[in-house]
Design an enzyme around this catalytic site. Structure first.
Site, mmCIF file in Angstrom:
data_model
loop_
_atom_site.group_PDB
_atom_site.id
_atom_site.type_symbol
_atom_site.label_atom_id
_atom_site.label_comp_id
_atom_site.label_asym_id
_atom_site.label_seq_id
_atom_site.Cartn_x
_atom_site.Cartn_y
_atom_site.Cartn_z
ATOM 1 N N ARG A 102 0.964 -1.110 0.001
ATOM 2 C CA ARG A 102 -0.102 0.011 0.101
ATOM 3 C C ARG A 102 1.051 1.352 -0.050
ATOM 4 O O ARG A 102 1.740 1.534 0.983
ATOM 5 C CB ARG A 102 -0.846 0.030 1.185
ATOM 6 N N HIS A 129 -7.008 1.019 -6.635
ATOM 7 C CA HIS A 129 -7.606 0.267 -5.525
ATOM 8 C C HIS A 129 -8.107 -0.900 -5.889
ATOM 9 O O HIS A 129 -9.216 -1.279 -6.066
ATOM 10 C CB HIS A 129 -8.309 0.827 -4.528
ATOM 11 N N GLN A 132 -9.971 -3.937 -3.975
ATOM 12 C CA GLN A 132 -11.434 -3.421 -3.445
ATOM 13 C C GLN A 132 -12.351 -3.570 -4.439
ATOM 14 O O GLN A 132 -13.465 -4.153 -4.310
ATOM 15 C CB GLN A 132 -11.216 -1.892 -2.722
ATOM 16 N N ASP A 232 -17.162 7.205 -1.482
ATOM 17 C CA ASP A 232 -15.738 7.215 -0.751
ATOM 18 C C ASP A 232 -15.567 8.367 0.041
ATOM 19 O O ASP A 232 -16.348 9.438 -0.496
ATOM 20 C CB ASP A 232 -14.592 6.778 -1.910
ATOM 21 N N CYS A 272 -16.276 1.564 0.297
ATOM 22 C CA CYS A 272 -15.159 0.859 0.520
ATOM 23 C C CYS A 272 -14.763 0.816 1.938
ATOM 24 O O CYS A 272 -13.937 -0.197 2.205
ATOM 25 C CB CYS A 272 -14.045 1.256 -0.217
ATOM 26 N N ARG A 300 -13.226 -8.838 0.773
ATOM 27 C CA ARG A 300 -11.827 -8.561 0.614
ATOM 28 C C ARG A 300 -11.100 -9.697 0.935
ATOM 29 O O ARG A 300 -10.127 -10.254 0.227
ATOM 30 C CB ARG A 300 -11.344 -7.430 1.470
HETATM 31 N N1 CP Z 1 -11.100 -0.315 1.866
HETATM 32 C C1 CP Z 1 -9.755 -0.353 2.399
HETATM 33 O O1 CP Z 1 -8.846 -0.345 1.815
HETATM 34 O O2 CP Z 1 -9.866 -0.406 3.907
HETATM 35 P P1 CP Z 1 -8.464 -0.219 4.644
HETATM 36 O O3 CP Z 1 -7.929 1.172 4.189
HETATM 37 O O4 CP Z 1 -8.979 -0.062 6.297
HETATM 38 O O5 CP Z 1 -7.549 -1.079 4.328
#
Ligand code: CP
Length: 315
Positions: A102, A129, A132, A232, A272, A300
């Protein structure tokens, strides 16, 4: 298996997206079949940003597949002191069987992919992303297939409308809709429109799969005909200092009951997460009967297990 990395939904062909969805559904229904699928393997998880769902679901997923995951905070490994992405990727590849990262800049995940000799998975970059949005369509297929079945073709002809910032979520939803035949409408203020490059590539792929791609600035007309409304946060990680300006700029873009009523009957709500109730979504919608946010969060786990089996299985 020719696929090496999953940095973007576009790393999978539409047929591979479909196969991954079907595999995720099988893994969810029959977890015992996959208990040794990655036995003895280790996934390195690099986090330059915070996470709840991504961290927990990848770590639990590796454990459930018989493997192990290492949490590596960007601040605690030598990347935080300037070690190059190239050296980091090469070194971790000598110890681990896969890397999930990430990151802020998408160039970082691309560099990891360039230099790693093991599969790299994008756990979120500023541009995309992709884990997701595969779980998002998995969740829609579950809700839209009759009698508890799982038929990815139910996405064809349905419309997902994303209301909010034209950010990494909007980009990966465009790619995912285009790959699966799901129509995607992005409704964003003009200054927050999604990348025209990604809109164009989604339109091109949509011409092959039947997905219609629309970009609008009007939250009233934009949601008409939607079977699912998605949003989001207005200020993503790293944009906290813009939060007040964004609250003003996104006035009229909150997903509330009035907006849900403009969409198709039975329209679902997705997010998300994490959600800011009272900002991009009202608490009434977020916690209401049409909200499927926790099914989405659970998936997920299953979709990422499917991705890891595809990428790392057989090594
Ligand atoms: N939706 C998502 O990626 O959640 P986190 O940021 O908690 O990993």
């Amino acid at each position: 298996m020719s696929l090496r990395h999953y940095l973007s939904v576009t790393d999978l062909s539409p047929a591979e997206v479909r196969e991954t969805l079907l595999l995720a559904s099988d893994i969810k229904r029959n977890p015992g079949k996959y208990r040794q699928a990655l036995a003895g393997q280790t996934l390195a998880m690099i986090f330059q940003k915070k996470s709840t769902r991504t961290r927990v679901s990848f770590e639990v997923g590796m454990y459930q597949l018989g493997g192990h995951a290492l949490f590596l905070s960007g601040a605690d490994i030598q990347i935080g002191r300037g070690e190059t992405i190239e050296d980091t990727a090469k070194v971790i590849s000598r110890y681990c069987n896969g890397i999930m990262a990430r990151v802020y800049g998408h160039d970082v995940i691309e560099d990891l992919g360039k230099y790693a000799t093991v599969p790299v998975i994008n756990g979120l970059s500023d541009l995309e992303h992709p884990c997701q949005t595969l779980c998002d369509v998995q969740t829609l297929v579950e809700h839209w297939t009759a009698d508890g079945g799982f038929d990815p073709d139910v996405l064809r002809g349905k419309t997902l409308c994303y209301v909010g910032d034209g950010n990494n979520m909007a980009h990966s939803l465009l790619d995912t809709g285009a790959a699966t035949g799901l129509n995607v409408t992005i409704v964003a203020p003009a200054d927050y429109a999604p990348s025209p490059v990604i809109v164009e590539r989604a339109r091109k792929l949509g011409e092959q799969t039947g997905a219609k791609i629309v970009v609008s600035t009007d939250p009233i007309s934009g949601v008409q005909g939607a079977d699912c409304i998605y949003t989001d946060v207005w200020a993503s990680m790293g944009q906290e200092e813009e939060a007040q300006k964004r609250q003003r700029d996104f006035a009229g873009f909150q997903v509330d009951e009035t907006m849900m009523r403009r969409a198709n009957p039975g329209c679902l709500f997705m997010h998300c997460l994490p959600a800011h109730r009272g900002e991009e979504v009202s608490a009434e919608v977020c916690d209401g009967p049409r909200s499927i946010i926790f099914d989405e969060a659970e998936n997920r786990l299953h979709i990422q297990k499917a991705l890891m089996v595809r990428l790392m299985g057989g090594r």
